[in-house]
Motif scaffolding. Structure first.
Motif, PDB file in Angstrom:
ATOM      1  N   HIS A   1      43.422  37.346  53.858  1.00  0.00           N
ATOM      2  CA  HIS A   1      43.226  35.906  54.014  1.00  0.00           C
ATOM      3  C   HIS A   1      43.192  35.165  52.680  1.00  0.00           C
ATOM      4  N   ARG A   2      43.208  35.923  51.572  1.00  0.00           N
ATOM      5  CA  ARG A   2      43.162  35.244  50.262  1.00  0.00           C
ATOM      6  C   ARG A   2      44.570  35.116  49.717  1.00  0.00           C
ATOM      7  N   ARG A   3      45.156  33.975  49.964  1.00  0.00           N
ATOM      8  CA  ARG A   3      46.518  33.692  49.553  1.00  0.00           C
ATOM      9  C   ARG A   3      46.461  32.841  48.286  1.00  0.00           C
ATOM     10  N   LEU A   4      47.148  33.257  47.244  1.00  0.00           N
ATOM     11  CA  LEU A   4      47.100  32.507  45.988  1.00  0.00           C
ATOM     12  C   LEU A   4      47.833  31.187  46.140  1.00  0.00           C
ATOM     13  N   LYS A   5      47.304  30.176  45.449  1.00  0.00           N
ATOM     14  CA  LYS A   5      47.970  28.880  45.479  1.00  0.00           C
ATOM     15  C   LYS A   5      48.127  28.345  44.056  1.00  0.00           C
ATOM     16  N   GLU A   6      49.098  27.492  43.909  1.00  0.00           N
ATOM     17  CA  GLU A   6      49.377  26.873  42.614  1.00  0.00           C
ATOM     18  C   GLU A   6      48.078  26.310  42.026  1.00  0.00           C
ATOM     19  N   GLY A   7      47.839  26.605  40.746  1.00  0.00           N
ATOM     20  CA  GLY A   7      46.650  26.063  40.079  1.00  0.00           C
ATOM     21  C   GLY A   7      45.483  27.032  40.032  1.00  0.00           C
ATOM     22  N   ASP A   8      45.548  28.119  40.832  1.00  0.00           N
ATOM     23  CA  ASP A   8      44.492  29.144  40.774  1.00  0.00           C
ATOM     24  C   ASP A   8      44.580  29.931  39.468  1.00  0.00           C
ATOM     25  N   ILE A   9      43.472  30.565  39.097  1.00  0.00           N
ATOM     26  CA  ILE A   9      43.538  31.654  38.113  1.00  0.00           C
ATOM     27  C   ILE A   9      43.035  32.916  38.822  1.00  0.00           C
ATOM     28  N   ILE A  10      43.623  34.050  38.446  1.00  0.00           N
ATOM     29  CA  ILE A  10      43.233  35.303  39.096  1.00  0.00           C
ATOM     30  C   ILE A  10      42.998  36.398  38.059  1.00  0.00           C
ATOM     31  N   SER A  11      41.831  37.021  38.171  1.00  0.00           N
ATOM     32  CA  SER A  11      41.518  38.156  37.295  1.00  0.00           C
ATOM     33  C   SER A  11      41.869  39.437  38.041  1.00  0.00           C
ATOM     34  N   LEU A  12      42.721  40.235  37.412  1.00  0.00           N
ATOM     35  CA  LEU A  12      43.097  41.545  37.963  1.00  0.00           C
ATOM     36  C   LEU A  12      42.423  42.609  37.123  1.00  0.00           C
ATOM     37  N   ASP A  13      41.651  43.466  37.764  1.00  0.00           N
ATOM     38  CA  ASP A  13      40.952  44.544  37.064  1.00  0.00           C
ATOM     39  C   ASP A  13      41.401  45.840  37.721  1.00  0.00           C
ATOM     40  N   PHE A  14      41.915  46.772  36.891  1.00  0.00           N
ATOM     41  CA  PHE A  14      42.501  47.992  37.451  1.00  0.00           C
ATOM     42  C   PHE A  14      42.204  49.162  36.532  1.00  0.00           C
ATOM     43  N   GLY A  15      42.039  50.331  37.150  1.00  0.00           N
ATOM     44  CA  GLY A  15      41.830  51.549  36.363  1.00  0.00           C
ATOM     45  C   GLY A  15      42.458  52.728  37.064  1.00  0.00           C
ATOM     46  N   VAL A  16      42.808  53.751  36.303  1.00  0.00           N
ATOM     47  CA  VAL A  16      43.281  55.004  36.911  1.00  0.00           C
ATOM     48  C   VAL A  16      42.611  56.188  36.234  1.00  0.00           C
ATOM     49  N   VAL A  17      42.670  57.313  36.950  1.00  0.00           N
ATOM     50  CA  VAL A  17      42.293  58.591  36.351  1.00  0.00           C
ATOM     51  C   VAL A  17      43.487  59.521  36.515  1.00  0.00           C
ATOM     52  N   LEU A  18      43.835  60.183  35.411  1.00  0.00           N
ATOM     53  CA  LEU A  18      44.948  61.137  35.421  1.00  0.00           C
ATOM     54  C   LEU A  18      44.501  62.348  34.621  1.00  0.00           C
ATOM     55  N   ASP A  19      44.633  63.516  35.220  1.00  0.00           N
ATOM     56  CA  ASP A  19      44.275  64.750  34.515  1.00  0.00           C
ATOM     57  C   ASP A  19      42.830  64.703  33.978  1.00  0.00           C
ATOM     58  N   GLY A  20      41.959  64.007  34.722  1.00  0.00           N
ATOM     59  CA  GLY A  20      40.533  63.993  34.371  1.00  0.00           C
ATOM     60  C   GLY A  20      40.105  62.909  33.397  1.00  0.00           C
ATOM     61  N   TYR A  21      41.046  62.095  32.937  1.00  0.00           N
ATOM     62  CA  TYR A  21      40.699  61.047  31.960  1.00  0.00           C
ATOM     63  C   TYR A  21      41.045  59.655  32.486  1.00  0.00           C
ATOM     64  N   TYR A  22      40.139  58.721  32.188  1.00  0.00           N
ATOM     65  CA  TYR A  22      40.201  57.371  32.765  1.00  0.00           C
ATOM     66  C   TYR A  22      40.754  56.331  31.791  1.00  0.00           C
ATOM     67  N   GLY A  23      41.362  55.293  32.373  1.00  0.00           N
ATOM     68  CA  GLY A  23      41.730  54.081  31.632  1.00  0.00           C
ATOM     69  C   GLY A  23      41.330  52.884  32.471  1.00  0.00           C
ATOM     70  N   ASP A  24      40.971  51.765  31.828  1.00  0.00           N
ATOM     71  CA  ASP A  24      40.412  50.601  32.523  1.00  0.00           C
ATOM     72  C   ASP A  24      40.834  49.346  31.761  1.00  0.00           C
ATOM     73  N   CYS A  25      41.316  48.343  32.484  1.00  0.00           N
ATOM     74  CA  CYS A  25      41.840  47.135  31.818  1.00  0.00           C
ATOM     75  C   CYS A  25      41.783  45.959  32.783  1.00  0.00           C
ATOM     76  N   ALA A  26      41.591  44.766  32.253  1.00  0.00           N
ATOM     77  CA  ALA A  26      41.599  43.572  33.099  1.00  0.00           C
ATOM     78  C   ALA A  26      42.251  42.410  32.367  1.00  0.00           C
ATOM     79  N   VAL A  27      42.831  41.522  33.167  1.00  0.00           N
ATOM     80  CA  VAL A  27      43.520  40.359  32.608  1.00  0.00           C
ATOM     81  C   VAL A  27      43.354  39.198  33.586  1.00  0.00           C
ATOM     82  N   THR A  28      43.273  37.985  33.069  1.00  0.00           N
ATOM     83  CA  THR A  28      43.241  36.799  33.932  1.00  0.00           C
ATOM     84  C   THR A  28      44.530  36.016  33.739  1.00  0.00           C
ATOM     85  N   ALA A  29      45.163  35.673  34.852  1.00  0.00           N
ATOM     86  CA  ALA A  29      46.492  35.058  34.791  1.00  0.00           C
ATOM     87  C   ALA A  29      46.528  33.762  35.604  1.00  0.00           C
TER      88      ALA A  29
END
Ligand code: MF3
Ligand code: CO
Length: 254
Positions: free
Chosen positions: A83-111
């Motif tokens: 139900h959360r549809r982006l609309k013109e003029g919004d800002i959105i923070s995307l925060d994402f992380g993965v684990v591969l072979d036992g080690y983690y990475g984590d990053c976020a950006v606002t667009a």
């Protein structure tokens, strides 16, 4: 206790971090009016599986999604929704992380979503800038709170406020390791920074007051005054030669 990582371990963390950076870049191409945060989450899962990486957040303390997608007054931990549809003029923070072979990475950006108001753009710019200002203090011999203080100083001088309830963190073989890294505080406190430390620095900056509240879904943090909030995060390693940003393709500090 803060774990000091070997060069080989930092390379493994970097592998995960570069996957996260690439997936965030690809997600940004989908940010446009009309897309739902549910669809963004699905894309993030698909991209992670293509890379044979496991989304780091899904299942973490019961969080049910791969992606955090926080729109406008949402600070962090925005739950993807059909139900959360982006609309013109919004800002959105995307925060994402993965684990591969036992080690983690984590990053976020606002667009931005399409054209956004000048105040919204300035909030995003100042938040990204304060992340780099903080990272520039992540040098051997400094103390942990030198990062925190630099961020707070930069942000408050520009009329914004720092969220207190959420902090950055050590990262490596777990998503969250010691130490906690607040984005505020006096300088010169806490542990002395050493080569081999790997940290996720993640300022959350509000256009209005610093207070947040958690919505009924038990996850989504919003600003109490419902004004805009932005969030940027990098995973970095402290080296003899200064901070190395792991969640970015070129790693020299700009
Ligand atoms: N980048 C955030 C953090 O480091 C994301 C965590 S979301 C959670 O805390 F769902 F995993 F909790
Ligand atoms: Co984090």
């Amino acid at each position: 206790m803060i774990i000091l990582r070997s060069r080989a371990e930092i390379e493994k963390i970097k592998t995960s971090c570069l996957i996260v950076a690439e997936i965030l870049d690809l997600l940004l191409e989908h940010i446009m009016p009309g897309i739902t945060t549910w669809e963004l989450n699905a894309i993030s899962e698909e991209l992670a599986s293509k890379k044979h990486a496991k989304p780091a957040f899904k299942g973490y303390q019961g969080y049910p999604f791969a992606l955090c997608a926080s729109v406008n007054e949402e600070v962090v931990h925005g739950m993807p929704s059909k139900h959360r549809r982006l609309k013109e003029g919004d800002i959105i923070s995307l925060d994402f992380g993965v684990v591969l072979d036992g080690y983690y990475g984590d990053c976020a950006v606002t667009a931005p979503v399409g054209e956004i108001a000048e105040e919204a753009a300035r909030l995003c710019a100042v938040t990204e800038e304060c992340l780099y200002v903080g990272i520039s203090q992540a040098i051997s011999g400094n103390r942990l709170s030198d990062i925190s203080h630099a961020i707070q100083d930069y942000v408050e001088a520009r009329g914004y406020s720092v969220v207190r309830e959420f902090v950055g963190h050590g990262i490596g073989q777990h998503l969250h390791e010691s130490p906690q890294i607040p984005n505020y505080g006096p300088p010169g406190k806490g542990v002395r920074l050493k080569p081999g430390m790997v940290l996720a620095v993640e300022p959350m900056i509000n256009a209005g007051g610093p207070d947040v509240e958690i919505l009924e879904d038990q996850w989504t943090a919003v600003t109490r005054d419902r004004k805009l909030s932005a969030h940027f995060e990098h995973t970095i390693a402290i080296t003899e030669d200064g901070p190395q940003v792991l969640t970015r393709r070129e790693t020299a500090l700009q």
